[in-house]
Enzyme design. Structure first.
Site, PDB file in Angstrom:
ATOM      1  N   HIS A   1       0.864  -1.188   0.000  1.00 13.79           N
ATOM      2  CA  HIS A   1       0.000   0.000   0.000  1.00 13.79           C
ATOM      3  C   HIS A   1       0.893   1.228   0.000  1.00 13.79           C
ATOM      4  O   HIS A   1       1.639   1.473   0.951  1.00 13.79           O
ATOM      5  CB  HIS A   1      -0.919   0.007   1.219  1.00 13.79           C
ATOM      6  CG  HIS A   1      -1.849   1.190   1.240  1.00 13.79           C
ATOM      7  ND1 HIS A   1      -3.100   1.159   0.631  1.00 13.79           N
ATOM      8  CD2 HIS A   1      -1.719   2.436   1.758  1.00 13.79           C
ATOM      9  CE1 HIS A   1      -3.687   2.331   0.792  1.00 13.79           C
ATOM     10  NE2 HIS A   1      -2.870   3.124   1.468  1.00 13.79           N
ATOM     11  N   CYS A   2       0.829   1.984  -1.078  1.00 15.85           N
ATOM     12  CA  CYS A   2       1.693   3.156  -1.226  1.00 15.85           C
ATOM     13  C   CYS A   2       1.006   4.384  -0.637  1.00 15.85           C
ATOM     14  O   CYS A   2      -0.080   4.771  -1.077  1.00 15.85           O
ATOM     15  CB  CYS A   2       2.018   3.396  -2.708  1.00 15.85           C
ATOM     16  SG  CYS A   2       3.135   4.779  -2.979  1.00 15.85           S
ATOM     17  N   ILE A   3       1.649   4.979   0.363  1.00 12.58           N
ATOM     18  CA  ILE A   3       1.065   6.155   1.006  1.00 12.58           C
ATOM     19  C   ILE A   3       1.138   7.378   0.104  1.00 12.58           C
ATOM     20  O   ILE A   3       0.337   8.310   0.254  1.00 12.58           O
ATOM     21  CB  ILE A   3       1.777   6.446   2.337  1.00 12.58           C
ATOM     22  CG1 ILE A   3       3.280   6.663   2.093  1.00 12.58           C
ATOM     23  CG2 ILE A   3       1.544   5.315   3.324  1.00 12.58           C
ATOM     24  CD1 ILE A   3       4.044   7.086   3.320  1.00 12.58           C
TER      25      ILE A   3
ATOM     26  N   SER B   1      -3.129   4.570  -2.319  1.00 18.64           N
ATOM     27  CA  SER B   1      -3.762   3.427  -2.955  1.00 18.64           C
ATOM     28  C   SER B   1      -2.814   2.246  -2.897  1.00 18.64           C
ATOM     29  O   SER B   1      -1.605   2.397  -2.654  1.00 18.64           O
ATOM     30  CB  SER B   1      -4.128   3.738  -4.405  1.00 18.64           C
ATOM     31  OG  SER B   1      -4.664   2.599  -5.055  1.00 18.64           O
TER      32      SER B   1
END
Length: 381
Positions: free
Chosen positions: A238-240, A244
């Protein structure tokens, strides 16, 4: 011991009470009586004068965007006053960002803070480049067009990446998704679901498992994201920074976005330093260029070049890790699982964890990565 065998592998373990958003007032783990008592107490009507409208605003309003829009230009202006202030501010700024990341990641909450920070920083740096560096006459029109094209391409690729990582649909809706795609529908969830269904037909021995949180059947390499509360096909992480997940449907566009941003940023930083310190080498000018503090505008541009260098260094490291993971055909989630279970081998001084489960060689790994998004459309025809 039987429960340990039935538990899904980390990080897909069921949430404990201190991580669950339902029990906001819980303070102890693995205690059902205390959790239920705190939940009943939390559902009591408030006794204060605070209204339900104010509670809704506090719960749903994304206040974290305000510090970015207000404090970032102010901190950069303060850092441009003196090089000692620049060292203090630019050292404290990443520390504050990391502190906020760990505080939000621990609570498993989605936040627009980092996406706002990245986009606002991008546009602010470009604004200073156009208003302060270009009028100096040291940058040609071709160089300006190159920087502008890189920024526009980064935004377009980010929009493509944000379309979705490919969420796992319930088993009952897989046939409906497949039918909609044949009728001309498209989408990241449909594409990933069709690809998974096709691969399952080709490999009948592949084992699907049931997610303990979503209650959906998912194929191998799919994982549950606690932040998005959904299962994702071939979940990487999960890329901050994009708020998303990165999965099968958007992994390739995510890597291309990183590459374009890093190249554009490095090129822009080089143009700024060449304009501010024309008689010095780029690396030397980044660490020592005292003449820039003679004017507030040049000092601000130099400080922003330092800020961009810090951000670019972090994203360059992320890009290198992604490229290495692709070369070994391993996702970030699988690397974490291998480290926790002590089943992987550390390669290249810990930059990548080789699980040995899916790797088929450097060339075949890259072919699989570059064609996995097109496999569904090709196999469907």
């Amino acid at each position: 011991m039987q429960w340990e065998k039935l538990k899904p592998p980390e990080p897909d373990d069921p949430l404990c009470c201190c991580e669950c958003d339902i029990y906001r007032c819980s303070c102890c783990c693995d205690c059902d009586d205390l959790d239920e008592a705190f939940a009943r107490w939390d559902q009591l009507p408030p006794r204060g004068s605070r209204s339900a409208v104010l509670d809704a605003l506090i719960d749903h309003l994304e206040i974290s965007m305000i510090p970015v829009l207000l404090l970032l230009p102010l901190l950069l202006q303060v850092a441009a006053l003196h090089y000692l202030l620049g060292i203090v501010v630019l050292t404290a700024l990443p520390s504050l960002v990391l502190w906020y990341y760990y505080s939000t990641h621990r609570k498993k909450r989605r936040t627009l803070f980092f996406l706002t920070l990245s986009l606002y920083s991008l546009f602010y740096m470009y604004y200073l480049f156009i208003t302060e560096i270009v009028p100096r006459g040291d940058v040609s029109h071709l160089q300006v067009c190159t920087v502008t094209s890189g920024m526009v391409l980064t935004i377009v690729l980010l929009i493509v990446t944000k379309r979705g990582p490919g969420f796992v649909a319930p088993v009952a809706s897989l046939h409906e998704t497949h039918t909609n795609r044949e009728q001309g529908g498209n989408g990241t969830t449909q594409s990933a679901a069709s690809c998974a269904a096709t691969s399952a037909k080709k490999s009948p021995n592949t084992k699907w498992n049931k997610c303990a949180l979503c209650n959906v059947m998912r194929p191998p390499r799919a994982g549950h994201c606690r932040t998005c509360q959904r299962c994702v096909y071939r979940l990487d992480h999960h890329c901050i920074w994009i708020n998303s997940c990165v999965g099968q449907a958007n992994h390739r566009s995510f890597v291309v976005t990183l590459a374009v941003f890093v190249l554009t940023s490095l090129y822009g930083i080089g143009l700024v330093l060449s304009s501010l310190c024309p008689r010095q080498h780029l690396v030397t000018a980044l660490f020592y260029c005292p003449a820039v503090y003679s004017q507030p505008s040049t000092a601000l541009c130099f400080t922003c070049a330092w800020f961009s260098s810090i951000v670019t260094t972090g994203l360059l490291y992320l890009l290198v890790v992604q490229l290495l993971n692709i070369s070994f055909n391993v996702t970030e989630r699988e690397s974490l699982l291998a480290l926790r279970n002590k089943t992987g081998r550390s390669r290249l001084r810990g930059l990548v964890i080789d699980t040995g489960q899916h790797s088929r060689g450097f060339y075949k790994n890259w072919v699989e990565f570059l064609t996995m998004a097109d496999a569904s459309g090709h196999n469907e025809k």
